[in-house]
Scaffold this motif. Sequence first.
Motif, short mmCIF file in Angstrom:
data_model
loop_
_atom_site.label_atom_id
_atom_site.label_comp_id
_atom_site.label_asym_id
_atom_site.label_seq_id
_atom_site.Cartn_x
_atom_site.Cartn_y
_atom_site.Cartn_z
N HIS A 34 0.86 -1.20 0.00
CA HIS A 34 0.00 0.00 0.00
C HIS A 34 0.90 1.25 0.00
CE1 HIS A 34 -2.90 2.97 1.58
NE2 HIS A 34 -3.79 2.21 0.98
N HIS A 35 0.50 2.26 -0.79
CA HIS A 35 1.42 3.40 -1.00
C HIS A 35 1.81 4.13 0.29
CE1 HIS A 35 -2.49 5.47 -0.99
NE2 HIS A 35 -1.81 6.52 -0.59
N THR A 36 0.98 3.99 1.34
CA THR A 36 1.32 4.71 2.58
C THR A 36 2.43 4.03 3.38
OG1 THR A 36 -0.43 3.52 3.74
CG2 THR A 36 -0.98 5.71 2.87
N VAL A 37 2.61 2.73 3.16
CA VAL A 37 3.60 1.98 3.97
C VAL A 37 4.52 1.10 3.12
CG1 VAL A 37 2.23 1.93 6.10
CG2 VAL A 37 1.94 0.10 4.40
N LEU B 258 -6.94 -1.49 9.03
CA LEU B 258 -5.75 -1.42 9.91
C LEU B 258 -4.85 -0.26 9.46
CD1 LEU B 258 -4.72 -5.18 10.31
CD2 LEU B 258 -6.09 -3.77 11.87
N LEU B 259 -4.58 -0.21 8.16
CA LEU B 259 -3.65 0.81 7.65
C LEU B 259 -4.20 2.22 7.88
CD1 LEU B 259 -2.51 -0.94 4.32
CD2 LEU B 259 -1.28 -0.80 6.50
N ASN B 260 -5.55 2.36 7.84
CA ASN B 260 -6.16 3.68 8.07
C ASN B 260 -5.93 4.20 9.48
OD1 ASN B 260 -7.16 4.13 5.55
ND2 ASN B 260 -9.17 3.20 5.97
N GLN B 261 -5.58 3.30 10.40
CA GLN B 261 -5.37 3.73 11.80
C GLN B 261 -3.96 4.24 12.06
OE1 GLN B 261 -6.91 0.86 14.81
NE2 GLN B 261 -7.89 -0.17 13.10
N PRO C 114 4.65 6.78 8.80
CA PRO C 114 5.48 5.99 7.88
C PRO C 114 6.50 6.91 7.20
CG PRO C 114 3.15 5.45 7.59
CD PRO C 114 3.21 6.67 8.48
N GLY C 115 7.73 6.49 7.20
CA GLY C 115 8.78 7.35 6.66
C GLY C 115 9.57 8.03 7.76
N GLN C 116 9.08 7.88 9.01
CA GLN C 116 9.79 8.40 10.20
C GLN C 116 10.38 7.20 10.97
OE1 GLN C 116 9.95 11.74 10.68
NE2 GLN C 116 8.70 11.98 8.84
N TRP C 117 11.34 7.49 11.82
CA TRP C 117 11.95 6.43 12.64
C TRP C 117 10.91 5.74 13.51
CZ3 TRP C 117 16.66 4.96 11.34
CH2 TRP C 117 17.50 5.87 10.69
N ASP C 118 9.93 6.51 14.01
CA ASP C 118 8.93 5.98 14.93
C ASP C 118 8.06 4.89 14.31
OD1 ASP C 118 9.81 7.72 16.77
OD2 ASP C 118 8.14 9.14 16.59
N VAL D 121 19.62 -5.26 6.04
CA VAL D 121 18.18 -5.19 6.31
C VAL D 121 17.46 -5.87 5.15
CG1 VAL D 121 16.19 -3.67 6.52
CG2 VAL D 121 18.31 -3.10 7.71
N PHE D 122 16.71 -6.91 5.48
CA PHE D 122 15.91 -7.63 4.49
C PHE D 122 14.47 -7.22 4.73
CE2 PHE D 122 13.32 -11.11 3.01
CZ PHE D 122 13.91 -11.47 1.81
N ILE D 123 13.87 -6.52 3.76
CA ILE D 123 12.50 -6.04 3.97
C ILE D 123 11.61 -6.53 2.83
CG2 ILE D 123 13.06 -3.78 2.94
CD1 ILE D 123 10.83 -2.63 4.85
N SER D 124 10.43 -6.99 3.20
CA SER D 124 9.50 -7.51 2.19
C SER D 124 8.18 -6.78 2.32
CB SER D 124 9.31 -9.01 2.39
OG SER D 124 8.90 -9.28 3.71
N GLN D 125 7.38 -6.84 1.23
CA GLN D 125 6.04 -6.26 1.29
C GLN D 125 5.05 -7.22 0.64
OE1 GLN D 125 6.54 -2.46 -0.71
NE2 GLN D 125 6.17 -3.32 -2.75
N LEU D 126 3.88 -7.34 1.28
CA LEU D 126 2.83 -8.21 0.76
C LEU D 126 2.06 -7.46 -0.32
CD1 LEU D 126 1.58 -11.08 1.49
CD2 LEU D 126 -0.26 -9.76 2.55
N GLU D 127 1.81 -8.15 -1.44
CA GLU D 127 1.05 -7.53 -2.54
C GLU D 127 -0.44 -7.77 -2.31
OE1 GLU D 127 3.27 -9.66 -5.48
OE2 GLU D 127 4.69 -8.00 -5.74
N GLY D 128 -1.09 -6.75 -1.73
CA GLY D 128 -2.46 -6.88 -1.23
C GLY D 128 -3.49 -7.23 -2.29
N SER D 129 -3.25 -6.81 -3.55
CA SER D 129 -4.28 -6.98 -4.59
C SER D 129 -4.53 -8.44 -4.93
CB SER D 129 -3.86 -6.23 -5.86
OG SER D 129 -2.68 -6.79 -6.37
N HIS D 130 -3.65 -9.35 -4.50
CA HIS D 130 -3.84 -10.77 -4.80
C HIS D 130 -4.85 -11.43 -3.87
CE1 HIS D 130 -0.60 -11.20 -7.75
NE2 HIS D 130 0.06 -10.33 -7.02
#
Length: 275
Positions: free
Chosen positions: A48-51, A114-117, A123-127, A93-102
């Motif tokens: 998702h573009h936000t994360v 969940l993402l809306n919360q 996202p994009g900050q250390w926190d 750092v090994f980072i993966s992302q799930l492709e939600g559209s599937h």
Amino acid sequence: MSQLYTLLDRWWVDFRKGNPSADAVYQLLSAIEGTVAHDHIALRTFDHHTVDIDTVMAPLVAAGYVCQAEYVFPKTHVYSRHYEHDDVTLPKVFISQLEGSHFSQAFQGHLGRLLNQIPEGVPGQWDFFATAPPWEISFAVYEILKQESEYAAWVSAFGFQPTHFAVQTNLLVRYGDLTTLNSLLKGHGFILNTVGGEIQGSPKVFLEQSSLKAAETKVEFSDGTYLIPGTFYELAKRYLMPDGTLFKGFVTESAVTLFQNTDASALSVDSRNTL
Ligand code: NI
């Protein structure tokens, strides 16, 4: 840079706190070997573009991490990359992302809620990588997500903290061999993940990995507290490639390595340990 070291320290402290058995393995190996370093830390997110990876990796990239390769896991609908830092003492750092559209509309609806919360701008900050998930979730929704993706269910319960740390066994003097190391750990009562075999990969693909069984972890959901599999500790052994350099990449079920000249067709291994 200091924020990078703060984050890596916090991840490590929280990982040990949340996984006492991993901490015990680390203590045992440190006592025997003197020092124990980590090969990589594994993170998960969604496309998702936000994360997505580009968004959440921004602070680490600004602090010097550079993408070295990318990988696909078509069976589980996961795309991933690994990043390395100029400071070679820092883990990859090994980072993966799930492709939600599937996934089903219902699944995507739950994921979207969940993402809306997640607070805007985080996202994009250390926190962003805080240990607690940035949302409320019920065990019922966790179970629904799990029916379609264990990956998504894990993130829904544990948030964006690392799924695992992997020990750099090449630096171990007495227990650098994975079979010997696994015997040591089993002898001390630790339980290895045996799904698909104790050791995944082989010298042929220049990487062998074993992992400890994931820690049964108490998670407070909105509808009760449940014990579910959490983080795990991994052991990674790397081999020299024909050109005499140590393999730095990762092995996927059908590898695509865009920034490396590895023969992708030769690589095939269960994705259990990698993500
Ligand atoms: Ni790993």
